[in-house]
Scaffold this active site. Structure first.
Site, short mmCIF file in Angstrom:
data_model
loop_
_atom_site.label_atom_id
_atom_site.label_comp_id
_atom_site.label_asym_id
_atom_site.label_seq_id
_atom_site.Cartn_x
_atom_site.Cartn_y
_atom_site.Cartn_z
N ARG A 194 -13.65 -8.48 1.78
CA ARG A 194 -12.22 -8.22 1.54
C ARG A 194 -11.42 -9.49 1.85
O ARG A 194 -10.52 -9.87 1.10
CB ARG A 194 -11.71 -7.08 2.44
CG ARG A 194 -12.24 -5.70 2.12
CD ARG A 194 -11.76 -5.19 0.79
NE ARG A 194 -10.31 -5.14 0.70
CZ ARG A 194 -9.55 -4.14 1.14
NH1 ARG A 194 -10.11 -3.08 1.69
NH2 ARG A 194 -8.23 -4.17 1.01
N HIS B 274 -7.44 0.81 -6.36
CA HIS B 274 -7.66 -0.05 -5.17
C HIS B 274 -8.34 -1.34 -5.64
O HIS B 274 -9.49 -1.63 -5.32
CB HIS B 274 -8.53 0.70 -4.16
CG HIS B 274 -8.46 0.15 -2.77
ND1 HIS B 274 -7.70 -0.96 -2.42
CD2 HIS B 274 -9.07 0.55 -1.61
CE1 HIS B 274 -7.84 -1.20 -1.13
NE2 HIS B 274 -8.66 -0.31 -0.61
N ASP C 106 -17.01 7.60 -1.66
CA ASP C 106 -15.76 7.46 -0.89
C ASP C 106 -15.45 8.83 -0.30
O ASP C 106 -16.06 9.84 -0.68
CB ASP C 106 -14.64 6.97 -1.83
CG ASP C 106 -13.35 6.62 -1.10
OD1 ASP C 106 -13.38 6.45 0.14
OD2 ASP C 106 -12.30 6.53 -1.76
N CYS D 71 -16.26 1.74 0.76
CA CYS D 71 -15.06 0.95 1.08
C CYS D 71 -14.64 1.11 2.53
O CYS D 71 -13.96 0.24 3.07
CB CYS D 71 -13.92 1.32 0.15
SG CYS D 71 -13.37 3.03 0.31
N ARG E 235 0.88 -1.18 0.00
CA ARG E 235 0.00 0.00 0.00
C ARG E 235 0.91 1.22 0.00
O ARG E 235 1.70 1.40 0.93
CB ARG E 235 -0.91 0.00 1.22
CG ARG E 235 -1.55 1.36 1.47
CD ARG E 235 -2.67 1.31 2.48
NE ARG E 235 -3.83 0.64 1.93
CZ ARG E 235 -5.04 0.68 2.50
NH1 ARG E 235 -5.24 1.35 3.63
NH2 ARG E 235 -6.06 0.06 1.94
N GLN F 52 -10.08 -3.87 -3.11
CA GLN F 52 -11.37 -3.41 -2.61
C GLN F 52 -12.47 -3.67 -3.64
O GLN F 52 -13.57 -4.13 -3.30
CB GLN F 52 -11.30 -1.90 -2.30
CG GLN F 52 -12.62 -1.33 -1.82
CD GLN F 52 -13.02 -1.85 -0.45
OE1 GLN F 52 -12.24 -1.77 0.50
NE2 GLN F 52 -14.22 -2.40 -0.33
N1 NVA Z 1 -9.78 6.89 -1.31
C1 NVA Z 1 -9.42 6.42 0.01
C2 NVA Z 1 -9.72 4.97 0.15
C3 NVA Z 1 -9.41 4.38 1.50
C4 NVA Z 1 -9.65 2.90 1.58
C5 NVA Z 1 -7.96 6.72 0.26
O1 NVA Z 1 -7.15 6.52 -0.65
O2 NVA Z 1 -7.63 7.16 1.35
N1 CP Z 2 -11.14 -0.01 2.56
C1 CP Z 2 -9.88 -0.11 2.99
O1 CP Z 2 -8.95 -0.33 2.23
O2 CP Z 2 -9.73 0.03 4.34
P1 CP Z 2 -8.38 0.23 5.13
O3 CP Z 2 -7.80 1.57 4.71
O4 CP Z 2 -8.77 0.21 6.57
O5 CP Z 2 -7.44 -0.87 4.79
#
Ligand code: NVA
Ligand code: CP
Length: 301
Positions: A288, A129, A220, A260, A102, A132
């Site tokens: 997930r 993502h 989101d 998500c 990540r 997800q």
């Molecule tokens: N768009 C959000 C998704 C988190 C799971 C982010 O990148 O923070």
């Molecule tokens: N939706 C998601 O990826 O959650 P986290 O940021 O908690 O991993």
């Protein structure tokens, strides 16, 4: 399938194979059937951003598959002190059987995959993502029975989630309508991708136009990880880009709402809509685990 870097790189058939395996693994887990398919294998999990769901579901998923998972925070890795990802990839490939990462730049994930010699899984970048959205697709099929004929609606920031939702939902034969404020559209590469699906995709600034006859609604956060300092500006820009009763009043019968998570109530979604659709949203979070276990098996078994 060698890696999971974006959904663009998977065929419809490969996505369906993952979803079918995910359903099977979910069934087995619910029925107490052990599946130690990855016995003796180790997954490294590099996190340059925070996580609740991704970290826990990958870690538990590896455990349930009979393998091991290592949580590698970039704060502790040499990568956090500037060791190139190209070197990290070649070193970790000698210890691990797979890497989940990540991070911010999609290029970092691509570099990890091209310099390393083991499968790499994108667990969120600024661009995509995919893990997800595999869970989201699994949840849609669970609640709706099939994909064909459904209209998906995304309201909010044209971010990583929007990008992967567009690609995943179009590939599986659903229509997609997106409403974002001007200047916050999905990535240009994704908009190019949609041209392969004439008549199936619309992009607008008009929330109600996007929502009309929708079956599955997504939203989101207005500010993603790494955009914290833009929050005040974004609150102004995104006000109104919310899933609420007015938006759902023009939906098809029994619409689904997915998120998500984490969610900001009264920003991108009202608390009322969130709670009325909690069954879908928390099944999505659970999925997930199952969807990622399927990905791990496909890549590492
Ligand atoms: N768009 C959000 C998704 C988190 C799971 C982010 O990148 O923070
Ligand atoms: N939706 C998601 O990826 O959650 P986290 O940021 O908690 O991993």
């Amino acid at each position: 399938m060698k890696h999971l870097l974006t959904l663009e790189q998977l065929s419809k058939e490969e996505i369906l194979e993952i979803l079918n395996l995910a359903d099977q693994l979910k069934f087995e887990k619910k029925n107490g059937i052990e599946h130690h398919i990855l016995k003796g294998k180790t997954l490294g999990m590099i996190f340059q951003k925070s996580s609740t769901r991704t970290r826990v579901s990958f870690e538990v998923g590896m455990y349930e598959l009979g393998g091991n998972a290592l949580f590698l925070s970039s704060r502790d890795l040499q990568i956090g002190r500037g060791e190139p990802v190209q070197d990290t990839a070649r070193v970790l490939s000698r210890y691990l059987d797979g890497i989940m990462i990540r991070t911010f730049a999609q290029k970092e994930v691509e570099d990890l995959a091209s310099y390393g010699s083991i499968p790499v899984i994108n667990a969120l970048t600024d661009y995509a993502h995919p893990c997800q959205v595999l869970a989201d697709l699994m949840t849609i099929r669970e609640f709706k029975g099939a994909f064909e004929g459904l209209k998906c609606v995304y309201i909010g920031d044209g971010n990583n989630m929007a990008n992967s939702i567009i690609v995943g939902c179009l590939k599986l034969g659903m229509k997609v309508s997106v409403a974002t404020p001007k200047g916050y559209e999905p990535d240009q590469k994704v908009l190019e991708f949609t041209k392969q699906y004439p008549g199936m995709f619309t992009l607008t600034t008009d929330i109600m136009e996007a929502a009309k006859d929708g079956d599955v609604f997504f939203t989101d956060v207005w500010a993603s990880m790494g955009q914290e300092e833009e929050m005040a500006e974004r609150i102004k820009v995104f006000t109104g880009y919310q899933i609420n009763d007015t938006v759902l009043s023009v939906a098809n019968e029994k619409p689904m709402v997915l998120h998500c998570l984490p969610a900001h109530r009264e920003e991108e979604i009202t608390a009322k809509v969130f709670e009325e659709h909690a069954a879908e949203i928390f099944e999505e979070a659970e999925n997930r685990l199952h969807a990622q276990k399927a990905v791990l098996v496909k890549l590492m078994a």
